[in-house]
Each structure stands twice: as structure tokens, then as C-alpha cells.
Write a protein that holds these residues in place. Structure first.
Motif, short mmCIF file in Angstrom:
data_model
loop_
_atom_site.label_atom_id
_atom_site.label_comp_id
_atom_site.label_asym_id
_atom_site.label_seq_id
_atom_site.Cartn_x
_atom_site.Cartn_y
_atom_site.Cartn_z
N VAL A 190 56.42 33.21 33.76
CA VAL A 190 56.87 32.16 34.68
C VAL A 190 58.24 31.63 34.25
CG1 VAL A 190 56.40 29.81 35.50
CG2 VAL A 190 54.55 31.51 35.43
N ARG A 191 58.45 31.51 32.95
CA ARG A 191 59.74 31.05 32.44
C ARG A 191 60.85 32.03 32.85
NH1 ARG A 191 58.20 30.31 27.56
NH2 ARG A 191 57.59 28.17 28.05
N ARG A 192 60.56 33.32 32.74
CA ARG A 192 61.55 34.32 33.12
C ARG A 192 61.80 34.32 34.63
NH1 ARG A 192 59.38 39.73 30.65
NH2 ARG A 192 61.34 40.54 31.54
N VAL A 193 60.76 34.10 35.41
CA VAL A 193 60.93 33.98 36.87
C VAL A 193 61.83 32.79 37.19
CG1 VAL A 193 59.74 33.41 39.03
CG2 VAL A 193 58.76 35.12 37.49
N LEU A 205 64.35 39.51 39.28
CA LEU A 205 63.13 39.11 39.96
C LEU A 205 62.29 40.32 40.34
CD1 LEU A 205 64.46 36.25 42.28
CD2 LEU A 205 62.79 36.00 40.42
N VAL A 206 62.94 41.35 40.84
CA VAL A 206 62.20 42.57 41.20
C VAL A 206 61.49 43.14 39.98
CG1 VAL A 206 62.45 44.97 41.96
CG2 VAL A 206 63.65 43.15 43.18
N ASP A 207 62.14 43.13 38.82
CA ASP A 207 61.52 43.63 37.59
C ASP A 207 60.30 42.82 37.20
OD1 ASP A 207 63.32 45.69 37.34
OD2 ASP A 207 64.63 44.62 35.93
N ARG A 228 53.76 33.78 57.63
CA ARG A 228 52.94 34.91 57.20
C ARG A 228 53.26 35.24 55.74
NH1 ARG A 228 54.57 35.92 62.34
NH2 ARG A 228 52.94 36.28 63.91
N PRO A 229 52.30 35.80 55.02
CA PRO A 229 52.58 36.19 53.64
C PRO A 229 53.75 37.16 53.55
CG PRO A 229 50.22 36.25 54.08
CD PRO A 229 50.88 36.03 55.40
N VAL A 230 54.53 37.02 52.50
CA VAL A 230 55.65 37.92 52.23
C VAL A 230 55.13 38.97 51.24
CG1 VAL A 230 58.00 38.15 51.37
CG2 VAL A 230 57.30 36.06 52.58
N ALA A 231 55.15 40.24 51.65
CA ALA A 231 54.55 41.30 50.84
C ALA A 231 55.63 42.20 50.25
CB ALA A 231 53.58 42.13 51.69
N GLY A 232 55.42 42.62 49.00
CA GLY A 232 56.34 43.52 48.33
C GLY A 232 57.29 42.79 47.40
N GLY A 233 57.38 43.26 46.16
CA GLY A 233 58.21 42.58 45.17
C GLY A 233 59.66 42.44 45.60
N ALA A 234 60.23 43.49 46.19
CA ALA A 234 61.64 43.43 46.60
C ALA A 234 61.84 42.40 47.71
CB ALA A 234 62.11 44.80 47.06
N HIS A 235 60.92 42.35 48.68
CA HIS A 235 61.03 41.38 49.76
C HIS A 235 60.91 39.95 49.23
CE1 HIS A 235 59.83 44.88 52.40
NE2 HIS A 235 60.92 44.43 52.99
N ILE A 236 59.98 39.75 48.31
CA ILE A 236 59.79 38.41 47.74
C ILE A 236 61.03 37.98 46.97
CG2 ILE A 236 58.44 37.05 46.09
CD1 ILE A 236 56.03 38.83 46.81
N ALA A 237 61.61 38.91 46.19
CA ALA A 237 62.80 38.59 45.41
C ALA A 237 63.94 38.14 46.32
CB ALA A 237 63.23 39.80 44.57
N ARG A 238 64.15 38.85 47.41
CA ARG A 238 65.22 38.46 48.34
C ARG A 238 64.90 37.12 49.01
NH1 ARG A 238 65.33 44.17 49.23
NH2 ARG A 238 63.85 44.00 50.95
N TYR A 239 63.64 36.92 49.32
CA TYR A 239 63.23 35.65 49.93
C TYR A 239 63.50 34.49 48.97
CZ TYR A 239 60.12 32.24 52.21
OH TYR A 239 59.61 31.13 52.82
N MET A 240 63.14 34.66 47.70
CA MET A 240 63.35 33.61 46.71
C MET A 240 64.84 33.34 46.51
SD MET A 240 60.42 34.75 43.94
CE MET A 240 60.74 33.43 42.77
N ALA A 241 65.65 34.39 46.45
CA ALA A 241 67.09 34.20 46.30
C ALA A 241 67.67 33.48 47.51
CB ALA A 241 67.78 35.55 46.10
N GLY A 242 67.14 33.79 48.69
CA GLY A 242 67.60 33.11 49.90
C GLY A 242 67.29 31.63 49.88
#
Length: 309
Positions: A190-193, A205-207, A228-242
Motif C-alpha cells: 500500500v505504501r508503494r501504491v 502502478l501497473v507493476d 461500474r468496476p474498473v477491471a485490469g491492472g493497466a486500466h486501473i493504473a490509468r484511472y488512478m493517474a487520471g
């Protein structure tokens, strides 16, 4: 859900409240609904004629049975209400005392301070409970979490002890299938996230995210959140950065959420978001639950700072 009491001593009856509240929260996933259920049980107790109360050898068992029945009714109606809810509905996210998985010790009027935050109250566990039928949930929680015998659970569910045992076994399979083996190092992950999120480092984030990770957010129509749920690590990473791009001045804090390491986001001292995490067996983030509904964040004010309204 409750210990045993002898007779109807007022102090002993009142002393059951904490155990009843702990059980009701695990059954309902809502602190407000849990408090209402316990209050209803006490209202029914005090509405009994004195001779009837004196006949009850174990007020704690009586209160547990009534609270369980009230919760069963609430669970039945909650499904219809949650189908009309805007976006996803998540169990209440509860704050813990920094450095300790539970709430601060000592007397308090805040119902959340009466809750014991253990493995049976993590967001991952509560979400699995949400997938159960009301009867499964009641049988499992009261027996497996609070060690109540099936003979007495039968009185809550109005079924035979054998039927209650089958319900608990079915619920246990759901827990086993829906909850991966706990992975260590959640606080470090969590700290790294947090660091990667603050840096808007999508690659980092993807890693940290499992490729099949899922993020579920709740705004209740009162705050912005993905419907709706955001599925997939890459999609979540972009969502979080956004989110980081759209929210200048957002401060991320490491805080226990339902007894496990999580993140709190606030701006100008106001808590706007609480995030809980669950890890895959390899230590990467498998699930993220994000609570943004301001009505569920009122207990998250820190050091006198306001929570979202």
C-alpha cells in the motif's frame, strides 16, 4: 454474537450491547443499520412485561436471537434497496487507530469505537458476505465468527439445527472460494501504491497491480465514482493517474481501513476518499474498494478536520 447472562440484571443486559453491535455490523455491513437493529432488540426487551423478562434465564441469548431476526429482515429488504442504489454499494469502511488494527480504547458514544476490527470485518471478507443469501450470512456469522451453537441459531432462522449447519457449510465454501490466501506485506504494498499514485507513475502502478485486478468505487450518487468496476491492472493504473491529474492538492495518507492497511485521500483537511485493498498470493493488489459517498465518511475526520459532507 453474545455471551451468556444469568437473570435480568440491568447492567448485564446493557453490557451485551457491544457484542450485539459487533455481530449486527458483520451481518449488515452498515454501522447505522447495525445500530438500529440493536436498538430495536433493546426496545423489544424493555417492552416486555416485567414478569416475562424475569422468566428469561439468558437475556443475552434472547437479545442475540432478536437482533439476528431483525438483521435477517433488514438483509431481505436491503437487496431491493441496493438494486436501486446509484452505482456499486460497498460495506461501510471503518477507521482504525494508527498503529493498531482496532479502534481507540476507552469509553465512547461513537458506535464505531465499540467494534472489534479483526479478520471477520475486513472489506474483502464483508464483500464475500454480501454475496451470500441472508440465511447463509446469519448462520455463518453467528456460528463461525461468534461460535454460537446451531441449536440456538435455529431459533434465529426458524429452521432446524441441521438446516442451519448446511447453510453455514455453504457459506463457508463461498468464503473459501471468494477469499484468496492472505498475502503478507500489505502495508509495504500500500505504501508503494501511494508513492506511485502521488507520482502519477503508471508503469509503477501497473507493476503493483495484478493484471486481473478489479477496482470498485462507491459514490452513492453524491460523489463522483465509476459506476461500474474498473477491471485490469493497466486500466486501473490509468484511472488512478487520471484522478491525480483532476484533483490537485489531494493528500494521501496511510491509514488502517477495517483493520488492514489502506489509504485515505483528503483535500484541505476534508476526507474525500477511503480505499481498502486486498492482495493476490504473489503480493500484488488484486482488489481495491473505494468509498467516496460522503454519508459514509463522517467517521473519518482526523485531528478535528472535517469529513466530507
Amino acid at each position: 454474537m453474545s455471551g451468556r447472562t444469568a437473570g435480568a440484571d440491568p447492567g448485564e443486559v446493557t453490557g451485551e450491547r457491544r457484542q450485539l453491535l459487533n455481530g449486527a455490523y458483520r451481518l449488515l455491513g452498515s454501522l447505522a443499520e447495525a445500530e438500529d437493529a440493536v436498538q430495536e432488540a433493546y426496545a423489544r426487551w424493555y417492552a416486555l412485561p416485567d414478569p416475562r423478562r424475569d422468566e428469561i434465564a439468558s437475556p443475552g441469548a434472547w437479545l442475540t436471537t432478536v437482533t439476528g431476526r431483525v438483521c435477517l429482515d433488514v438483509l431481505g429488504s436491503a437487496r431491493a434497496r441496493r438494486e436501486r442504489y446509484v452505482g456499486a454499494w460497498l460495506p461501510d469502511a471503518l477507521p482504525g487507530h494508527p498503529g493498531h488494527p482496532g479502534r481507540p480504547a476507552g469509553p465512547s458514544c461513537d458506535p464505531a469505537d465499540q467494534l472489534v476490527l479483526d479478520e471477520s470485518v475486513t472489506m474483502a471478507f464483508l464483500v464475500v458476505l454480501e454475496a451470500m443469501t441472508p440465511a447463509e450470512r446469519v448462520a455463518f456469522v453467528i456460528h463461525d465468527v461468534f461460535r454460537y451453537p446451531f441449536a440456538e441459531i435455529a431459533g434465529v432462522l426458524d429452521r432446524t439445527p441441521a438446516a442451519c449447519k448446511q447453510l453455514a457449510a455453504s457459506a463457508r465454501r463461498r468464503v473459501r472460494d471468494g477469499s484468496p490466501a492472505p498475502a503478507g506485506g500489505q502495508a509495504e504494498t500500500v505504501r508503494r501504491v501511494k508513492k506511485a499514485w502521488e507520482a502519477k507513475d503508471i508503469a509503477a502502478l501497473v507493476d503493483l497491480l495484478d493484471p486481473a485486478a478489479v477496482m470498485t468505487a462507491e459514490g452513492g450518487g453524491l460523489a463522483g465514482a465509476a459506476l461500474r468496476p474498473v477491471a485490469g491492472g493497466a486500466h486501473i493504473a490509468r484511472y488512478m493517474a487520471g484522478i491525480a491529474d483532476r484533483a490537485p492538492g489531494l493528500e494521501l495518507l496511510e491509514r488502517p481501513v477495517n483493520g488492514t492497511p489502506g489509504l485515505v485521500a483528503r483535500r484541505a483537511g476534508t476526507v474525500l476518499t477511503v480505499a481498502a485493498f486486498d492482495l493476490a498470493a504473489d503480493g500484488r493488489v488484486a482488489r481495491i474498494w473505494v468509498v467516496r459517498n460522503p454519508e459514509k465518511l463522517r467517521g473519518w475526520a482526523e485531528d478535528g478536520a472535517p469529513s466530507a459532507r
